[in-house]
Structure formats: C-alpha cells, structure tokens
Enzyme design. Structure first.
Site, short mmCIF file in Angstrom:
data_model
loop_
_atom_site.label_atom_id
_atom_site.label_comp_id
_atom_site.label_asym_id
_atom_site.label_seq_id
_atom_site.Cartn_x
_atom_site.Cartn_y
_atom_site.Cartn_z
N GLU A 290 -32.88 38.62 16.08
CA GLU A 290 -33.18 39.06 14.72
C GLU A 290 -32.85 40.54 14.52
O GLU A 290 -32.15 40.92 13.58
CB GLU A 290 -34.65 38.82 14.40
CG GLU A 290 -35.09 39.33 13.04
CD GLU A 290 -34.37 38.63 11.91
OE1 GLU A 290 -33.64 39.31 11.16
OE2 GLU A 290 -34.52 37.40 11.79
N ASP B 8 -29.65 42.25 12.35
CA ASP B 8 -29.96 43.15 11.24
C ASP B 8 -29.12 44.42 11.33
O ASP B 8 -28.51 44.86 10.34
CB ASP B 8 -31.44 43.53 11.24
CG ASP B 8 -32.33 42.41 10.75
OD1 ASP B 8 -31.80 41.41 10.22
OD2 ASP B 8 -33.56 42.52 10.89
N SER C 156 -32.45 36.25 6.59
CA SER C 156 -32.48 37.42 7.47
C SER C 156 -31.10 38.03 7.65
O SER C 156 -30.98 39.17 8.09
CB SER C 156 -33.06 37.06 8.84
OG SER C 156 -34.41 36.69 8.74
#
Length: 292
Positions: A48, A52, A244
């Site tokens: 994650e 990002d 995300s």
C-alpha cells in the site's frame, strides 16, 4: 503502515521513463512510536505505502517534489493526532524544513465505525487544513456501495466523506487497442466506494446537486485491478488496483500544477462538459453513473 525504502520506488520511476535526475525526494517519518519494518507478510501495508509513493511520483515526475510518507500506529484514535502532526510539525532533513501542502490518504473505514468524538477531532483538523489551502485526496473504498458492512444498506467511507476532503472513487476501462484513445470506454467500477453520508450535511459546493447530505466521490480515477496499474513492490512487478491507486494519482496530478488551495469549491464550479471526462455508465451497486 510500512514501506520498503531500498530502491523500489526509484526502480519503478526509472522503468516508466523518468530520468533519475527527475526522481522526487522521499522522506519516511514514523510518529507516536511507529517504525518502518516492511516485509512481504504484513497484511499489504508495504504494498500500500509503496504504490502510494510510486503513483504520486509517477504522476508528478519532478525533483522539486518531496513526498513525505508518514507511518503511524494503525488505529482510529491515532488518525487525528497524525493529521495534527502533519499540519503543525516540520520535518527537518539536512537543515531543510518540510511540511505537506497536499495530502493523499488511502486509509479509511465506513464512517459508522467511528465514534462521534473521533469524527469531531478529525473533522476539526481537516477544517483547519482546508482553510490553510491544503487539499486531502482520500480513497472512497473498494467494497461498493455497501462498503463491506454487510446486509442491504449503503455506507460511505471516512475520511473521504468529510466535506473538507476530496473523495476519489474508482473507474474501470475497456481499451480495445490497449491505449487510452477514442475507442476506450471508461465506466464506474462496481467495487468503488461512494454514496451518501449519514453524518455530514451537503456542503455549499454541492448545492447544485439534489439531496441534503454530503455525496461522494468528488472525482474518480482508474481503480479496477482487472485494468489496474503496474507497480514495483519488493522488487517484483505487479498489477494493483483499488481506490488506493486512484487517490494518490489525483494527488500527483494536483502536485504537477502546484495546487495549494482546497480543491472542492473549484471542482464544482468548473464546467464539467469542458473540464472533465464525464463517467456516465456503470454503478457501484446501489448508485449509477449518469448525466446530470
């Protein structure tokens, strides 16, 4: 939340054609006792955080960009202190002070899971940030209009439902030529979060929309993992989706124009027919994309 800092992001940026001289600077900052200990069995935290950073830098390939990855304990009670820290505390590296003027947040949960005191504390710092010209791009979630709660109800994700946040939803693509061209069809992603808040009244910038409560998303970007984005995590290339991915992509685009104001009022004033690629097909369960 963890991050592998031994070259994944730099290798990724180079692989998509960004010269090393144009790689953004990356700072990893742990707060409230959190430390950076990435591994491949951490529940997806390393993946994650890595995607990002890669998405933001990929959308804004500039050595003038500094990406600060904040790592904090993973609990609802830590959310308000984290954002207060972001707003009030400089990070000093080699005598240079850094503090964010644009934020991407891929973390969230159904707003009904938060206590009123938690929501109040977070909403307060979001208001302060928006009034200071800081935009927060937050993912709307990946479980459709029900948001993974179960049953037949509809639930939006927080913090994306907060009126001082830019909620970023998800789309899916059909690209017959494997290129985004006139033959490409982009529709709402069936698993993309979004809907009507049960807590927040409709903000002034949504006055032209029907209803009385805050509606999300405000923007959307590619999120379907079946038509997702290639990232480099733990030295391996993988296709990843989810809102995300969408939220940091939009944040990266805002960084390219050095946007330093709260986005939403400008977003809803802009003529959608000339400023946006309108998504008018598909649904996330209970809500359908259409022309307004």
């Amino acid at each position: 939340m963890l991050f592998r800092s031994n070259g994944d992001v730099q290798a990724y940026w180079t692989s998509i054609g960004i010269a090393p001289a144009n790689h953004p600077k990356v700072i990893v900052k742990g707060i409230n006792g959190a430390i950076n200990q990435p591994n491949s069995n951490d529940g997806g935290a390393t993946m994650e955080n890595t995607l990002d950073v890669e998405a933001i830098g990929g959308a804004c390939p500039s050595a003038n960009l500094t990406i600060i990855l904040y790592i904090a304990p993973n609990s609802f009670n830590q959310f308000a202190p984290l954002f207060n820290y972001m707003y009030s505390t400089n990070i000093t590296v080699n005598g240079v002070n850094y503090k964010p003027n644009l934020i991407s947040c891929s973390w969230g949960a159904p707003e009904i899971y938060f206590t009123s005191s938690q929501l109040s504390a977070i909403h307060s710092i979001f208001s302060t940030m928006a009034n200071a010209g800081i935009s927060i791009c937050a993912a709307t979630g990946d479980y459709g209009s029900n948001n993974g709660v179960g049953g037949t109800g509809n639930y939006v994700d927080f913090p994306s439902s907060d009126p001082y946040v830019t909620a970023v939803g998800g789309t899916t693509l059909v690209c017959p030529n494997n290129v985004y061209d006139s033959q490409t069809v982009e529709t709402a992603w069936v698993s993309g979060g979004g809907g009507i808040s049960a807590i927040y009244s409709k903000p002034a910038y949504q006055n032209n929309l029907s209803g009385t409560m805050r509606m999300t998303p405000d923007l959307a970007s590619l999120a379907d993992p079946n038509t997702g984005v290639v990232f480099t995590v733990n030295g391996q290339s993988m296709i990843i989706g989810g809102t995300s991915v969408a939220a940091p992509t939009i944040a990266g685009f805002l960084a390219t124009i050095c946007f330093k104001q709260f986005l939403n009022p400008f977003l809803y004033q802009a003529p959608y027919s000339t400023c946006f690629h309108d998504i008018i097909r598909g649904s996330n369960g209970s809500y359908y994309a259409n022309i307004i």
